[in-house]
Design an enzyme around this catalytic site. Structure first.
Site, PDB file in Angstrom:
ATOM      1  N   ASP A  31       0.844  -1.195   0.000  1.00  0.00           N
ATOM      2  CA  ASP A  31       0.000   0.000   0.000  1.00  0.00           C
ATOM      3  C   ASP A  31       0.884   1.252   0.000  1.00  0.00           C
ATOM      4  O   ASP A  31       2.074   1.181   0.328  1.00  0.00           O
ATOM      5  CB  ASP A  31      -0.868  -0.050   1.266  1.00  0.00           C
ATOM      6  CG  ASP A  31      -1.763   1.155   1.415  1.00  0.00           C
ATOM      7  OD1 ASP A  31      -2.201   1.704   0.396  1.00  0.00           O
ATOM      8  OD2 ASP A  31      -2.025   1.531   2.577  1.00  0.00           O
ATOM      9  N   ASP A  43      -0.280   5.054   0.978  1.00  0.00           N
ATOM     10  CA  ASP A  43      -0.496   5.993   2.080  1.00  0.00           C
ATOM     11  C   ASP A  43      -0.452   5.288   3.434  1.00  0.00           C
ATOM     12  O   ASP A  43      -1.183   4.343   3.676  1.00  0.00           O
ATOM     13  CB  ASP A  43      -1.853   6.688   1.917  1.00  0.00           C
ATOM     14  CG  ASP A  43      -1.927   7.411   0.593  1.00  0.00           C
ATOM     15  OD1 ASP A  43      -0.957   8.115   0.265  1.00  0.00           O
ATOM     16  OD2 ASP A  43      -2.932   7.246  -0.118  1.00  0.00           O
ATOM     17  N   ASP A  94      -2.135  -0.606   5.850  1.00  0.00           N
ATOM     18  CA  ASP A  94      -2.528  -0.130   7.184  1.00  0.00           C
ATOM     19  C   ASP A  94      -4.029  -0.234   7.419  1.00  0.00           C
ATOM     20  O   ASP A  94      -4.482  -0.020   8.539  1.00  0.00           O
ATOM     21  CB  ASP A  94      -2.039   1.309   7.418  1.00  0.00           C
ATOM     22  CG  ASP A  94      -2.775   2.309   6.544  1.00  0.00           C
ATOM     23  OD1 ASP A  94      -2.988   2.015   5.348  1.00  0.00           O
ATOM     24  OD2 ASP A  94      -3.145   3.382   7.051  1.00  0.00           O
TER      25      ASP A  94
END
Lengths: 176, 176
Positions: free
Chosen positions: B10, B12, B135
């Site tokens: 991922d 961000d 996240d």
């Protein structure tokens, strides 16, 4: 509970007619008269006077924004959505200037496809789906599902994959 | 021949520190003093005075262009590439204005990742990979591989997934 099968669908040459526009611009700018018939088994860049430079049209911010929708694709995809999960998976990373135009085009013509089901990628082996409908058979190479070749002039002589010639045949394959 | 395993990563909160910038802009514009400590177990939109409107910063064309690179991510990813296939898989479809900035940022800071290995998607269940470092644990829900939760303030109380707290721990997990 039975798992819903997933169909990934390519954009250019499958739901968007990029080739007609590409040919038109090329013929205009290079005083040529190429037609789909001249492209049997070949990519435009292989027959264009300018060679690989013909790809530069794709760098135009607006090239992908006003393409004609492939006949029947909207209706059939809406039918497919009743029984399958449908994703649009388009190779966009080589021409990043195309992002906005492609997204805008999809939003305009395929607003019934959830935005979360749109994928801009490069290498399509990253796609997790049961089927991939695509006009470029190299995208099937490391794809884990079943590749279905959507007929385009450049792929007419390929015989290794299941083939559909139009959206009516896609409907027949998945909905009958 | 053994198949090379694939790691999807991922953007961000994992390789790009969007939260520091988000907090800074929010605190400036709303005269607030929120810190990472105030966000334990929560998203910024849950504690911001303006609520969900705090997401509007993501619509700024430039928001994602100058984010700080997460410490160690470049070095560890280059190491990972020696033994794994690495893809960057970022949810971009909710904020299409972010495409160019995200692509430009990746090109600047992660130019060693092939462009074909960049994916802008929505629903990450479309990702075909052995591991997904992310996240947001909701991205693991229909992901076929193994999800690895990269620690961020909002996910600190989650216990269901394997967790890494920083890029050194990613290295330890995959390279030791």
């Amino acid at each position: 509970m039975q798992q819903v099968l997933r169909i990934a669908i390519d954009m250019d040459g499958v739901i968007a007619d990029h080739l007609s526009k590409h040919l038109e611009l090329y013929n205009r700018d290079y005083q040529d008269q190429l037609t789909f018939a001249d492209l049997q088994g070949k990519k435009l860049r292989e027959v264009a006077k300018c060679g690989i430079e013909v790809q530069n049209y794709y760098r135009d911010l607006a090239f992908f924004r006003d393409l004609v929708v492939m006949e029947g694709s909207q209706e059939v995809i809406q039918q497919l959505q009743k029984n399958y999960e449908v994703f649009i998976t388009t190779a966009a990373m080589e021409f990043p200037s195309s992002f906005q135009a492609k997204y805008g085009w999809l939003t305009e013509h395929f607003d019934f496809i959830p935005k979360g089901n749109i994928v801009f990628c490069g290498n399509k082996s990253i796609i997790q789906a049961d089927y991939l409908i695509d006009d470029n058979s190299y995208n099937f190479k490391n794809f884990k599902g079943k590749g279905i070749l959507y007929t385009a002039p450049h792929n007419v002589f390929e015989t290794k994959h299941a083939r559909v010639n139009n959206w009516q045949e896609v409907a027949a394959l998945f909905l009958s």
